[in-house]
Write a protein that holds these residues in place. Structure first.
Motif, PDB file in Angstrom:
ATOM      1  N   ALA A 136     -19.004  12.527   1.818  1.00  0.00           N
ATOM      2  CA  ALA A 136     -20.041  13.331   2.481  1.00  0.00           C
ATOM      3  C   ALA A 136     -19.430  14.411   3.359  1.00  0.00           C
ATOM      4  O   ALA A 136     -19.979  15.513   3.478  1.00  0.00           O
ATOM      5  N   ALA A 137     -18.285  14.107   3.963  1.00  0.00           N
ATOM      6  CA  ALA A 137     -17.621  15.075   4.837  1.00  0.00           C
ATOM      7  C   ALA A 137     -16.815  16.099   4.049  1.00  0.00           C
ATOM      8  O   ALA A 137     -16.402  17.117   4.611  1.00  0.00           O
ATOM      9  N   GLY A 138     -16.561  15.828   2.777  1.00  0.00           N
ATOM     10  CA  GLY A 138     -15.716  16.723   1.987  1.00  0.00           C
ATOM     11  C   GLY A 138     -14.285  16.747   2.485  1.00  0.00           C
ATOM     12  O   GLY A 138     -13.589  17.762   2.376  1.00  0.00           O
ATOM     13  N   ALA A 139     -13.821  15.614   3.025  1.00  0.00           N
ATOM     14  CA  ALA A 139     -12.502  15.562   3.660  1.00  0.00           C
ATOM     15  C   ALA A 139     -11.419  15.137   2.680  1.00  0.00           C
ATOM     16  O   ALA A 139     -11.672  14.353   1.759  1.00  0.00           O
ATOM     17  N   PRO A 140     -10.199  15.602   2.866  1.00  0.00           N
ATOM     18  CA  PRO A 140      -9.068  15.057   2.126  1.00  0.00           C
ATOM     19  C   PRO A 140      -8.859  13.588   2.493  1.00  0.00           C
ATOM     20  O   PRO A 140      -9.179  13.157   3.608  1.00  0.00           O
ATOM     21  N   PHE A 141      -8.275  12.827   1.558  1.00  0.00           N
ATOM     22  CA  PHE A 141      -8.191  11.374   1.715  1.00  0.00           C
ATOM     23  C   PHE A 141      -6.872  10.867   1.161  1.00  0.00           C
ATOM     24  O   PHE A 141      -6.495  11.197   0.037  1.00  0.00           O
ATOM     25  N   VAL A 142      -6.161  10.057   1.967  1.00  0.00           N
ATOM     26  CA  VAL A 142      -4.967   9.375   1.479  1.00  0.00           C
ATOM     27  C   VAL A 142      -5.379   7.986   1.009  1.00  0.00           C
ATOM     28  O   VAL A 142      -5.901   7.179   1.774  1.00  0.00           O
ATOM     29  N   LEU A 143      -5.130   7.728  -0.260  1.00  0.00           N
ATOM     30  CA  LEU A 143      -5.472   6.470  -0.901  1.00  0.00           C
ATOM     31  C   LEU A 143      -4.180   5.677  -1.091  1.00  0.00           C
ATOM     32  O   LEU A 143      -3.363   6.021  -1.930  1.00  0.00           O
ATOM     33  N   MET A 144      -4.007   4.635  -0.289  1.00  0.00           N
ATOM     34  CA  MET A 144      -2.786   3.839  -0.344  1.00  0.00           C
ATOM     35  C   MET A 144      -2.984   2.608  -1.213  1.00  0.00           C
ATOM     36  O   MET A 144      -4.080   2.061  -1.294  1.00  0.00           O
ATOM     37  N   HIS A 145      -1.896   2.156  -1.842  1.00  0.00           N
ATOM     38  CA  HIS A 145      -1.927   0.896  -2.576  1.00  0.00           C
ATOM     39  C   HIS A 145      -1.999  -0.260  -1.588  1.00  0.00           C
ATOM     40  O   HIS A 145      -1.189  -0.359  -0.680  1.00  0.00           O
ATOM     41  N   TRP A 146      -2.971  -1.135  -1.777  1.00  0.00           N
ATOM     42  CA  TRP A 146      -3.253  -2.203  -0.802  1.00  0.00           C
ATOM     43  C   TRP A 146      -3.773  -3.430  -1.520  1.00  0.00           C
ATOM     44  O   TRP A 146      -4.601  -3.329  -2.421  1.00  0.00           O
ATOM     45  N   ARG A 147      -3.279  -4.597  -1.097  1.00  0.00           N
ATOM     46  CA  ARG A 147      -3.751  -5.856  -1.683  1.00  0.00           C
ATOM     47  C   ARG A 147      -4.333  -6.797  -0.633  1.00  0.00           C
ATOM     48  O   ARG A 147      -4.429  -7.998  -0.869  1.00  0.00           O
ATOM     49  N   GLY A 148      -4.698  -6.255   0.496  1.00  0.00           N
ATOM     50  CA  GLY A 148      -5.315  -7.091   1.521  1.00  0.00           C
ATOM     51  C   GLY A 148      -4.549  -7.057   2.825  1.00  0.00           C
ATOM     52  O   GLY A 148      -3.453  -6.502   2.921  1.00  0.00           O
ATOM     53  N   PHE A 149      -5.142  -7.671   3.839  1.00  0.00           N
ATOM     54  CA  PHE A 149      -4.525  -7.697   5.162  1.00  0.00           C
ATOM     55  C   PHE A 149      -3.274  -8.562   5.149  1.00  0.00           C
ATOM     56  O   PHE A 149      -3.189  -9.570   4.448  1.00  0.00           O
ATOM     57  N   LEU A 150      -2.290  -8.131   5.947  1.00  0.00           N
ATOM     58  CA  LEU A 150      -1.003  -8.833   5.989  1.00  0.00           C
ATOM     59  C   LEU A 150      -1.071  -9.943   7.025  1.00  0.00           C
ATOM     60  O   LEU A 150      -0.988  -9.697   8.230  1.00  0.00           O
ATOM     61  N   GLU A 151      -1.244 -11.156   6.560  1.00  0.00           N
ATOM     62  CA  GLU A 151      -1.392 -12.285   7.470  1.00  0.00           C
ATOM     63  C   GLU A 151      -0.440 -13.401   7.070  1.00  0.00           C
ATOM     64  O   GLU A 151      -0.403 -13.826   5.920  1.00  0.00           O
ATOM     65  N   GLY A 152       0.317 -13.889   8.041  1.00  0.00           N
ATOM     66  CA  GLY A 152       1.161 -15.056   7.826  1.00  0.00           C
ATOM     67  C   GLY A 152       2.055 -14.935   6.626  1.00  0.00           C
ATOM     68  O   GLY A 152       2.814 -13.990   6.463  1.00  0.00           O
ATOM     69  N   ALA A 153       1.946 -15.911   5.728  1.00  0.00           N
ATOM     70  CA  ALA A 153       2.828 -15.980   4.563  1.00  0.00           C
ATOM     71  C   ALA A 153       2.372 -15.090   3.422  1.00  0.00           C
ATOM     72  O   ALA A 153       3.008 -15.052   2.374  1.00  0.00           O
ATOM     73  N   THR A 154       1.271 -14.363   3.603  1.00  0.00           N
ATOM     74  CA  THR A 154       0.752 -13.537   2.512  1.00  0.00           C
ATOM     75  C   THR A 154       1.268 -12.108   2.566  1.00  0.00           C
ATOM     76  O   THR A 154       0.708 -11.223   1.950  1.00  0.00           O
ATOM     77  N   VAL A 155       2.341 -11.889   3.319  1.00  0.00           N
ATOM     78  CA  VAL A 155       2.879 -10.538   3.469  1.00  0.00           C
ATOM     79  C   VAL A 155       3.358  -9.983   2.126  1.00  0.00           C
ATOM     80  O   VAL A 155       3.125  -8.833   1.806  1.00  0.00           O
ATOM     81  N   HIS A 156       4.034 -10.809   1.343  1.00  0.00           N
ATOM     82  CA  HIS A 156       4.641 -10.327   0.107  1.00  0.00           C
ATOM     83  C   HIS A 156       3.754 -10.606  -1.097  1.00  0.00           C
ATOM     84  O   HIS A 156       3.267 -11.722  -1.283  1.00  0.00           O
ATOM     85  N   GLY A 157       3.556  -9.586  -1.914  1.00  0.00           N
ATOM     86  CA  GLY A 157       2.782  -9.764  -3.128  1.00  0.00           C
ATOM     87  C   GLY A 157       3.654 -10.254  -4.265  1.00  0.00           C
ATOM     88  O   GLY A 157       4.880 -10.192  -4.209  1.00  0.00           O
ATOM     89  N   GLU A 158       3.020 -10.718  -5.312  1.00  0.00           N
ATOM     90  CA  GLU A 158       3.721 -11.144  -6.524  1.00  0.00           C
ATOM     91  C   GLU A 158       3.518 -10.079  -7.596  1.00  0.00           C
ATOM     92  O   GLU A 158       2.385  -9.665  -7.857  1.00  0.00           O
ATOM     93  N   TYR A 159       4.607  -9.646  -8.198  1.00  0.00           N
ATOM     94  CA  TYR A 159       4.544  -8.600  -9.218  1.00  0.00           C
ATOM     95  C   TYR A 159       5.436  -8.975 -10.390  1.00  0.00           C
ATOM     96  O   TYR A 159       6.583  -9.388 -10.195  1.00  0.00           O
ATOM     97  N   ALA A 160       4.921  -8.790 -11.599  1.00  0.00           N
ATOM     98  CA  ALA A 160       5.776  -8.895 -12.775  1.00  0.00           C
ATOM     99  C   ALA A 160       6.539  -7.592 -12.972  1.00  0.00           C
ATOM    100  O   ALA A 160       7.704  -7.590 -13.375  1.00  0.00           O
ATOM    101  N   ASP A 161       5.873  -6.465 -12.679  1.00  0.00           N
ATOM    102  CA  ASP A 161       6.461  -5.130 -12.770  1.00  0.00           C
ATOM    103  C   ASP A 161       5.826  -4.298 -11.667  1.00  0.00           C
ATOM    104  O   ASP A 161       4.712  -3.794 -11.829  1.00  0.00           O
ATOM    105  N   VAL A 162       6.509  -4.199 -10.540  1.00  0.00           N
ATOM    106  CA  VAL A 162       5.878  -3.604  -9.357  1.00  0.00           C
ATOM    107  C   VAL A 162       5.471  -2.158  -9.588  1.00  0.00           C
ATOM    108  O   VAL A 162       4.400  -1.727  -9.143  1.00  0.00           O
ATOM    109  N   VAL A 163       6.271  -1.386 -10.295  1.00  0.00           N
ATOM    110  CA  VAL A 163       5.933   0.021 -10.515  1.00  0.00           C
ATOM    111  C   VAL A 163       4.686   0.136 -11.381  1.00  0.00           C
ATOM    112  O   VAL A 163       3.735   0.849 -11.042  1.00  0.00           O
ATOM    113  N   ALA A 164       4.681  -0.584 -12.496  1.00  0.00           N
ATOM    114  CA  ALA A 164       3.535  -0.506 -13.407  1.00  0.00           C
ATOM    115  C   ALA A 164       2.254  -0.973 -12.728  1.00  0.00           C
ATOM    116  O   ALA A 164       1.182  -0.369 -12.888  1.00  0.00           O
TER     117      ALA A 164
END
Length: 287
Positions: A136-164
C-alpha cells in the motif's frame, strides 16, 4: 576470479548508486549482540547514524528489536518508541533510512516518519499484515530468508543443499510478496546469513552468491560481525574473538560480495567497508 554479473543495482524508489551500497547499522536496543546497547538513546542513535554517513554509509538501517538467538521480543509500543524518533530525525537530515522490523505497524509508522525502505528479517512471514502495508505504501522491501525465530536449540536449520533450498525458499517469498501487491522492482533479497544457519552454511552461501543473484533481484549481504566470522577467526583454543573485533573480516566479506554483484552490504563499522567497495569499483572500472 570469474566476474559475476549483478541482476542490477537499481531498486525502484531508492537512490541509484553506481557501486555496491553500504548500509550502516543503528541498533536502538539494550541487548544487541554486536554493540551492547551503545546507541540505546534517541540522541545518541541519531548522532551515530549521522557519523556513519560521514564515514561513508549510503543508507542507515534503524532497528529497535534484537534478532540475536534467544532474544526476547519487545512489544510494538516499545519498538515504536525506540525507532520512530530516530527514523524521523535522520530522515529530516536527508539520510536515506531503512527500518529493520518484523512488525507491520512499526513499518507503517516509520515510513510515515520518512523511512525509504523496510528491511524485514522474516521476509514478511512474522506479521501477516507486513506485505499489504508495504504494498500500500509502494515502499521498497528487503525480503530475507527466514525459517522462524531463533530460540534455544533451534538456531541451526537442517539443509540437504543449503544454496538450493535458500534459493527455492526466497523464490517462494518473492512470489508471495508480489502476489500481495509489492512491485518486484522494489524487492531486494537477502540470504539471511546466521539465521537458522551454521558457519558452514553461511560460508557456502557466500561462495555461491551467483546462485542468489540468479533470482533476478538485487542482493543484500548482511555478514557484519556474525558468528561464522568468529569461527573463521578463532584462535588455537577455538575461542572466537568478540563481535567488535570482527570488522576487518567483515570488510573482506564486503569486498567479496561487492565483487560478486551485491546491491548492498549491511555493516556496523562503516569506514573499512566503504573503502573496500570503492576499491572493488575502481578495479572493475580498470578492466
Amino acid at each position: 576470479m570469474t566476474e559475476l554479473r549483478s541482476p542490477g543495482r537499481r531498486v525502484a524508489g531508492l537512490p541509484d548508486w553506481d557501486r555496491c551500497a553500504v548500509m550502516g547499522v543503528v541498533n536502538v536496543t539494550p541487548d544487541s549482540f554486536s554493540d551492547g546497547g551503545r546507541w540505546f538513546d534517541t540522541t545518541r542513535a541519531v548522532k551515530h547514524g549521522l557519523d556513519l554517513v560521514t564515514e561513508g554509509a549510503d543508507l542507515i538501517d534503524v532497528g529497535g528489536e534484537s534478532t540475536r538467538p534467544g532474544a526476547a521480543r519487545v512489544d510494538a509500543a516499545e519498538e515504536l518508541r525506540r525507532v520512530v524518533p530516530v527514523v524521523r530525525q535522520l530522515a529530516a537530515e536527508g539520510v536515506t533510512v531503512s527500518v529493520d522490523t518484523m512488525r507491520a505497524r512499526v513499518a507503517e509508522e516509520s515510513l510515515a516518519a520518512g523511512a525509504a525502505l523496510v528491511n524485514d528479517v522474516s521476509g514478511g512471514l512474522a506479521d501477516p499484515a507486513m506485505l499489504p502495508v508495504v504494498a500500500a505504501a509502494g515502499a521498497p522491501f528487503v525480503l530475507m530468508h527466514w525459517r522462524g525465530f531463533l530460540e534455544g536449540a533451534t538456531v541451526h536449520g537442517e539443509y540437504a543443499d543449503v544454496v538450493a533450498e535458500v534459493v527455492e525458499e526466497l523464490a517462494a517469498g518473492l512470489e508471495h510478496a508480489t502476489a500481495a501487491g509489492i512491485d518486484p522492482e522494489r524487492i531486494v533479497v537477502d540470504p539471511g546469513l546466521g539465521f537458522s544457519k551454521d558457519a558452514e552454511h553461511d560460508l557456502t552461501l557466500l561462495a555461491h552468491l551467483d546462485r542468489l543473484t540468479a533470482l533476478g533481484r538485487p542482493l543484500l549481504v548482511a555478514a557484519s560481525r556474525k558468528r561464522f566470522l568468529g569461527r573463521v577467526l578463532a584462535g588455537p583454543d577455538g575461542a572466537p574473538p568478540p563481535a567488535r573485533e570482527r570488522d576487518a573480516a567483515t570488510a573482506a566479506v564486503s569486498a567479496l560480495a561487492a565483487r560478486q554483484g551485491a546491491w548492498a552490504v549491511r555493516v556496523h563499522e562503516v569506514r573499512a567497508t566503504a573503502d573496500a567497495v570503492r576499491v572493488v569499483q575502481a578495479v572493475e572500472g580498470a578492466r
